[in-house]
Design a protein around this motif. Structure first.
Motif, mmCIF file in Angstrom:
data_model
loop_
_atom_site.group_PDB
_atom_site.id
_atom_site.type_symbol
_atom_site.label_atom_id
_atom_site.label_comp_id
_atom_site.label_asym_id
_atom_site.label_seq_id
_atom_site.Cartn_x
_atom_site.Cartn_y
_atom_site.Cartn_z
ATOM 1 N N ASP A 91 -43.144 -41.067 -55.910
ATOM 2 C CA ASP A 91 -44.417 -41.039 -55.192
ATOM 3 C C ASP A 91 -44.253 -40.582 -53.740
ATOM 4 N N SER A 92 -43.065 -40.056 -53.379
ATOM 5 C CA SER A 92 -42.944 -39.643 -51.984
ATOM 6 C C SER A 92 -42.918 -38.117 -51.858
ATOM 7 N N GLN A 93 -43.757 -37.631 -50.946
ATOM 8 C CA GLN A 93 -43.876 -36.188 -50.733
ATOM 9 C C GLN A 93 -42.840 -35.759 -49.701
ATOM 10 N N VAL A 94 -41.926 -34.876 -50.101
ATOM 11 C CA VAL A 94 -40.875 -34.464 -49.158
ATOM 12 C C VAL A 94 -41.114 -33.066 -48.595
ATOM 13 N N ILE A 95 -41.926 -32.251 -49.265
ATOM 14 C CA ILE A 95 -42.331 -30.943 -48.730
ATOM 15 C C ILE A 95 -43.855 -30.855 -48.863
ATOM 16 N N SER A 96 -44.523 -30.465 -47.755
ATOM 17 C CA SER A 96 -45.992 -30.433 -47.766
ATOM 18 C C SER A 96 -46.515 -29.045 -47.441
ATOM 19 N N ASP A 97 -46.957 -28.338 -48.454
ATOM 20 C CA ASP A 97 -47.652 -27.059 -48.319
ATOM 21 C C ASP A 97 -46.971 -26.087 -47.349
ATOM 22 N N ILE A 98 -45.775 -25.691 -47.702
ATOM 23 C CA ILE A 98 -45.018 -24.758 -46.863
ATOM 24 C C ILE A 98 -45.254 -23.317 -47.310
ATOM 25 N N ASN A 99 -45.503 -22.444 -46.334
ATOM 26 C CA ASN A 99 -45.685 -21.009 -46.577
ATOM 27 C C ASN A 99 -44.830 -20.230 -45.592
ATOM 28 N N PHE A 100 -43.954 -19.409 -46.091
ATOM 29 C CA PHE A 100 -43.272 -18.440 -45.214
ATOM 30 C C PHE A 100 -42.579 -17.396 -46.071
ATOM 31 N N GLU A 101 -42.231 -16.301 -45.427
ATOM 32 C CA GLU A 101 -41.531 -15.266 -46.182
ATOM 33 C C GLU A 101 -40.351 -14.743 -45.390
ATOM 34 N N VAL A 102 -39.365 -14.268 -46.137
ATOM 35 C CA VAL A 102 -38.139 -13.760 -45.523
ATOM 36 C C VAL A 102 -38.037 -12.284 -45.877
ATOM 37 N N LYS A 103 -37.885 -11.455 -44.848
ATOM 38 C CA LYS A 103 -37.751 -10.025 -45.111
ATOM 39 C C LYS A 103 -36.311 -9.691 -45.448
ATOM 40 N N LYS A 104 -36.140 -8.621 -46.183
ATOM 41 C CA LYS A 104 -34.800 -8.160 -46.554
ATOM 42 C C LYS A 104 -33.976 -7.920 -45.286
ATOM 43 N N GLY A 105 -32.770 -8.438 -45.273
ATOM 44 C CA GLY A 105 -31.868 -8.212 -44.145
ATOM 45 C C GLY A 105 -32.017 -9.228 -43.020
ATOM 46 N N GLU A 106 -32.974 -10.148 -43.152
ATOM 47 C CA GLU A 106 -33.153 -11.136 -42.104
ATOM 48 C C GLU A 106 -32.094 -12.247 -42.188
ATOM 49 N N PHE A 107 -31.822 -12.882 -41.068
ATOM 50 C CA PHE A 107 -30.907 -14.022 -41.005
ATOM 51 C C PHE A 107 -31.762 -15.199 -40.522
ATOM 52 N N VAL A 108 -32.193 -16.029 -41.456
ATOM 53 C CA VAL A 108 -33.093 -17.124 -41.106
ATOM 54 C C VAL A 108 -32.301 -18.419 -40.988
ATOM 55 N N THR A 109 -32.351 -19.036 -39.821
ATOM 56 C CA THR A 109 -31.722 -20.346 -39.680
ATOM 57 C C THR A 109 -32.801 -21.420 -39.836
ATOM 58 N N VAL A 110 -32.457 -22.480 -40.571
ATOM 59 C CA VAL A 110 -33.408 -23.563 -40.842
ATOM 60 C C VAL A 110 -32.892 -24.813 -40.147
ATOM 61 N N ILE A 111 -33.710 -25.348 -39.256
ATOM 62 C CA ILE A 111 -33.265 -26.514 -38.482
ATOM 63 C C ILE A 111 -34.301 -27.634 -38.541
ATOM 64 N N GLY A 112 -33.831 -28.863 -38.510
ATOM 65 C CA GLY A 112 -34.740 -30.010 -38.536
ATOM 66 C C GLY A 112 -33.911 -31.266 -38.742
ATOM 67 N N SER A 113 -34.545 -32.419 -38.525
ATOM 68 C CA SER A 113 -33.789 -33.667 -38.609
ATOM 69 C C SER A 113 -33.367 -33.980 -40.042
ATOM 70 N N SER A 114 -32.431 -34.902 -40.169
ATOM 71 C CA SER A 114 -31.897 -35.273 -41.473
ATOM 72 C C SER A 114 -33.016 -35.786 -42.375
ATOM 73 N N GLY A 115 -33.038 -35.287 -43.604
ATOM 74 C CA GLY A 115 -34.035 -35.751 -44.573
ATOM 75 C C GLY A 115 -35.378 -35.033 -44.492
ATOM 76 N N CYS A 116 -35.490 -34.003 -43.631
ATOM 77 C CA CYS A 116 -36.802 -33.336 -43.476
ATOM 78 C C CYS A 116 -37.082 -32.333 -44.595
ATOM 79 N N GLY A 117 -36.092 -32.046 -45.437
ATOM 80 C CA GLY A 117 -36.353 -31.186 -46.589
ATOM 81 C C GLY A 117 -35.642 -29.844 -46.584
ATOM 82 N N LYS A 118 -34.637 -29.668 -45.726
ATOM 83 C CA LYS A 118 -33.948 -28.376 -45.587
ATOM 84 C C LYS A 118 -33.224 -27.975 -46.872
ATOM 85 N N THR A 119 -32.409 -28.899 -47.405
ATOM 86 C CA THR A 119 -31.657 -28.602 -48.630
ATOM 87 C C THR A 119 -32.608 -28.350 -49.797
ATOM 88 N N THR A 120 -33.652 -29.155 -49.875
ATOM 89 C CA THR A 120 -34.655 -28.980 -50.934
ATOM 90 C C THR A 120 -35.228 -27.565 -50.882
#
Ligand SMILES: Nc1ncnc2c1ncn2[C@@H]1O[C@H](COP(=O)(O)OP(=O)(O)OP(=O)(O)O)[C@@H](O)[C@H]1O
Ligand SMILES: [Mg+2]
Length: 246
Positions: free
Chosen positions: A18-47
């Motif tokens: 019953d716990s929501q770990v990702i809430s309505d995320i929208n984004f896109e990655v273009k070919k060749g981009e290097f996207v770094t994902v940052i946020g506190s522990s448990g915010c949903g990065k690995t997911t």
């Protein structure tokens, strides 16, 4: 294909029991981009990262990789073009360093031993592992060395997309700087698309062509490091930047 967006996250939500770990995320990655994902522990990065190769299918929304929806496509063939460097670098304990690195090329290209050996040498060299370590087993390596074997293994398939989950977490500062230089060089030379999770704001700002800032399952900001620095989206991003050196 004319679509330059190699990965699209469309209205992604993830709910565990019953716990929501990702809430309505929208984004896109273009070919060749290097996207770094940052946020506190448990915010949903690995997911979020695991959704790009279909290890996690979102509760709702779609992840489109190279034009294919991870709900509908054959995930085995999708994963052939995606390198994945797992958090904590899990190696096969019963295989030597050389065999760990060669694992996927071996599967794909069984007969060409010379080519496999050359690939192992090349990637050991790039991640800074001495050749004398080839026949050692993971338990005979330090944490940082194990991590480097994991990085070499994920690169050895020459993937089109590389997913890296805190890949430099357990190495010292000097090695970390060297590995950062290497990944920048690999990105520039190969044009590979990278999604790279880190909890180090300096690393995120240094490596990314774009930075995705997350907080509790939501995207706070997704922009170039310069734009994030100049115009932090809110107080959360500002506080994060306060820890950055530049
Ligand atoms: N299989 C699961 N079942 C239930 N909850 C889960 C499961 N996997 C992850 N979670 C929860 O989802 C949230 C997000 O987890 P995730 O691993 O994506 O976080 P993270 O941002 O990568 O954290 P860290 O920086 O610590 O690696 C956490 O609260 C975690 O406890
Ligand atoms: Mg994680």
């Amino acid at each position: 294909m004319t679509d330059s967006k190699i990965i699209r996250y469309e209205n992604i939500s993830m709910v565990y029991s019953d716990s929501q770990v990702i809430s309505d995320i929208n984004f896109e990655v273009k070919k060749g981009e290097f996207v770094t994902v940052i946020g506190s522990s448990g915010c949903g990065k690995t997911t979020l990262l695991k959704m790009a190769n279909g290890l996690i299918i979102p509760t709702s929304g779609n992840v489109i990789v190279n034009g294919k929806n991870t709900r509908q496509t054959d995930l085995t063939s999708l994963r052939r073009s995606i390198g994945y460097c797992v958090q904590g670098s899990v190696l096969f304990p019963h295989m030597t360093v050389a065999k760990n690195i060669a694992y996927v090329p071996n599967l794909l290209n069984k007969r060409d031993r010379k080519k496999i050996d050359a690939a192992v040498d090349k990637w050991m060299n790039i991640v800074g592992l001495e050749f004398s370590m080839k026949e050692r087993y993971p338990y005979q390596l330090s944490g940082g060395q194990q991590q480097r074997v994991g990085i070499a293994r994920s690169l050895a398939v020459s993937p089109e997309i590389l997913l890296m989950d805190e890949p430099f977490g357990s190495v010292d500062e000097i090695t970390r700087g060297m590995l950062q230089d290497e990944i920048i060089r690999i990105h520039e030379q190969t044009g590979i698309t990278i999604l790279f999770v880190t909890h180090d704001i300096n690393e995120a700002m240094r490596l990314g062509t774009k930075v995705l800032v997350m907080d509790r399952g939501c995207v706070k900001q997704y922009d170039s490091p310069d734009a994030v620095r100049k115009n932090p989206a809110d107080e959360f991003v500002e506080k994060l930047l306060f820890r950055s050196v530049k």
